[in-house]
Design an enzyme around this catalytic site. Structure first.
Site, mmCIF file in Angstrom:
data_model
loop_
_atom_site.group_PDB
_atom_site.id
_atom_site.type_symbol
_atom_site.label_atom_id
_atom_site.label_comp_id
_atom_site.label_asym_id
_atom_site.label_seq_id
_atom_site.Cartn_x
_atom_site.Cartn_y
_atom_site.Cartn_z
ATOM 1 N N ARG A 41 6.566 -2.223 13.053
ATOM 2 C CA ARG A 41 6.305 -1.007 12.308
ATOM 3 C C ARG A 41 5.347 -0.154 13.113
ATOM 4 O O ARG A 41 4.242 -0.586 13.407
ATOM 5 C CB ARG A 41 5.635 -1.392 10.988
ATOM 6 C CG ARG A 41 6.238 -0.710 9.854
ATOM 7 C CD ARG A 41 5.840 -1.067 8.490
ATOM 8 N NE ARG A 41 4.660 -1.831 8.222
ATOM 9 C CZ ARG A 41 4.269 -2.093 6.966
ATOM 10 N NH1 ARG A 41 4.960 -1.665 5.940
ATOM 11 N NH2 ARG A 41 3.189 -2.796 6.740
ATOM 12 N N SER A 110 13.657 -2.023 1.123
ATOM 13 C CA SER A 110 12.560 -2.253 0.177
ATOM 14 C C SER A 110 12.991 -1.842 -1.218
ATOM 15 O O SER A 110 13.557 -0.755 -1.394
ATOM 16 C CB SER A 110 11.336 -1.411 0.541
ATOM 17 O OG SER A 110 10.843 -1.785 1.801
ATOM 18 N N LYS A 139 -0.506 -0.646 1.668
ATOM 19 C CA LYS A 139 0.232 0.474 1.059
ATOM 20 C C LYS A 139 -0.388 0.755 -0.292
ATOM 21 O O LYS A 139 -0.016 0.172 -1.303
ATOM 22 C CB LYS A 139 1.711 0.099 0.866
ATOM 23 C CG LYS A 139 2.568 0.328 2.086
ATOM 24 C CD LYS A 139 4.036 0.445 1.703
ATOM 25 C CE LYS A 139 4.857 1.012 2.854
ATOM 26 N NZ LYS A 139 6.267 1.181 2.520
#
Lengths: 211, 211
Positions: A41, A110, A139
């Protein structure tokens, strides 16, 4: 042919949380600790820098025959020959990804609701990342998925499911023997000074060898 | 088959500079004013938002049979069936892009030196964006290309060349009849309240109908 994936312990990298000097080193330690799958990521870099990092991380994952998934960017996955792409609900839709990537690449999606999970399966996803299971610093805006919703998702879809969001030594035992295929972990591995041990502990907890 | 492109007046969008409410409307006005080619540039949005904008801009460019190029992202270009991709030196390398996009897509490469220009031609680019020709508010860190360097590039490569960076009514006349194939323009079109007229004026200047 699509690669067979062991989802047991899935590391998602996050450069901002790392105490290890390089992402390549972090990934290698995670694999040595037992991570079965790696997701790269990179949110705040140029496409070229992302591609270069993906290329050098791929050299590491190849050395250990561990699959590599790229977050968000099918072009980067194609560029480096990664095994697939993971997308959130604000990334490219699964159907479009499948068209770009072809049948042989892994697509992970997701999902934080039953509806999203069912839709992802319909759209041809290969696995689901369900979460956030707990509030997480990684997050901060993520919706929390209840255990009840997770179990509903498990019953509704036949895809492999990894749980994500606040998964650590304390929370991991809850996901044993409930039909979840693996733990997806960011900070509880990548932010730890001893990545290899952190991974080993989590895998042992998930496999039921310790708590 | 690769689409034949008229590079005469090339609009690069920039949402931050727009006085027009939507990028679709700005693009339509630019085409009505004579822009022959559109590049969609979206730097600060999710992949899904980029894809959705690209899709609706493509509906506009298709209506006027005007080619659409996507900045930086071959995945978005493939997702919406755009005509090609434009990359800078910190985006994906041209050779990798060609592998992802195939032979039929247009690949444009930004070059600010003779070396970069020659390399891009070797790597299979279809056209060059040479600049910044002048200091510009759009890209404050861009290297300035001298007229001398531009002419060297023109002699060294056979690809179509568009000049970019500070191109406006005052600077445009310098690029007539020197072998440059077109003007690439951001703010001198997109930031103007009357996009259509701004485009028309620039095209007339470049084609030598006025100054």
């Amino acid at each position: 042919m699509k690669r067979k994936i062991d989802y047991s312990l899935y590391l998602c990298t996050d450069r901002g949380l790392m105490s290890t000097p390089t992402v390549e080193e972090a990934v290698e330690q995670a694999i040595l600790g037992g991570c079965t799958l790696i997701q790269l990521r990179e949110k705040d870099c140029s496409s070229r820098a992302f591609c270069e990092t993906a290329c050098s991380v791929k050299a590491v994952t190849d050395r250990y025959n561990t699959p590599l998934i790229i977050n968000d960017r099918p072009d980067i996955a194609l560029a480096v020959g990664a095994d697939g792409v993971h997308v959130g609900q604000s990334d490219l839709p699964c159907k479009i990804l499948r068209r770009i990537l072809g049948e042989d690449k892994i697509i992970g999606v997701s999902a934080s609701t039953l509806e999203e999970a069912v839709q992802a399966e319909k759209d041809g996803a290969d696995y689901l990342g369900v979460g956030a299971m707990y509030a997480t610093g990684t997050k901060t805006d993520a919706a929390i998925v209840s255990m009840d919703e997770l179990l509903k998702i498990r019953r509704a879809v036949s895809l492999p499911i990894v749980v994500i969001g606040g998964i650590n030594r304390e929370t991991a035992p809850a996901f044993r023997n409930i039909g979840v295929d693996g733990l997806a972990v960011v900070s509880a591995i990548i932010a730890r000074p001893d990545i290899r041990n952190a991974a080993r502990e989590l895998l042992e907890i998930f496999k039921g060898k310790s708590e």
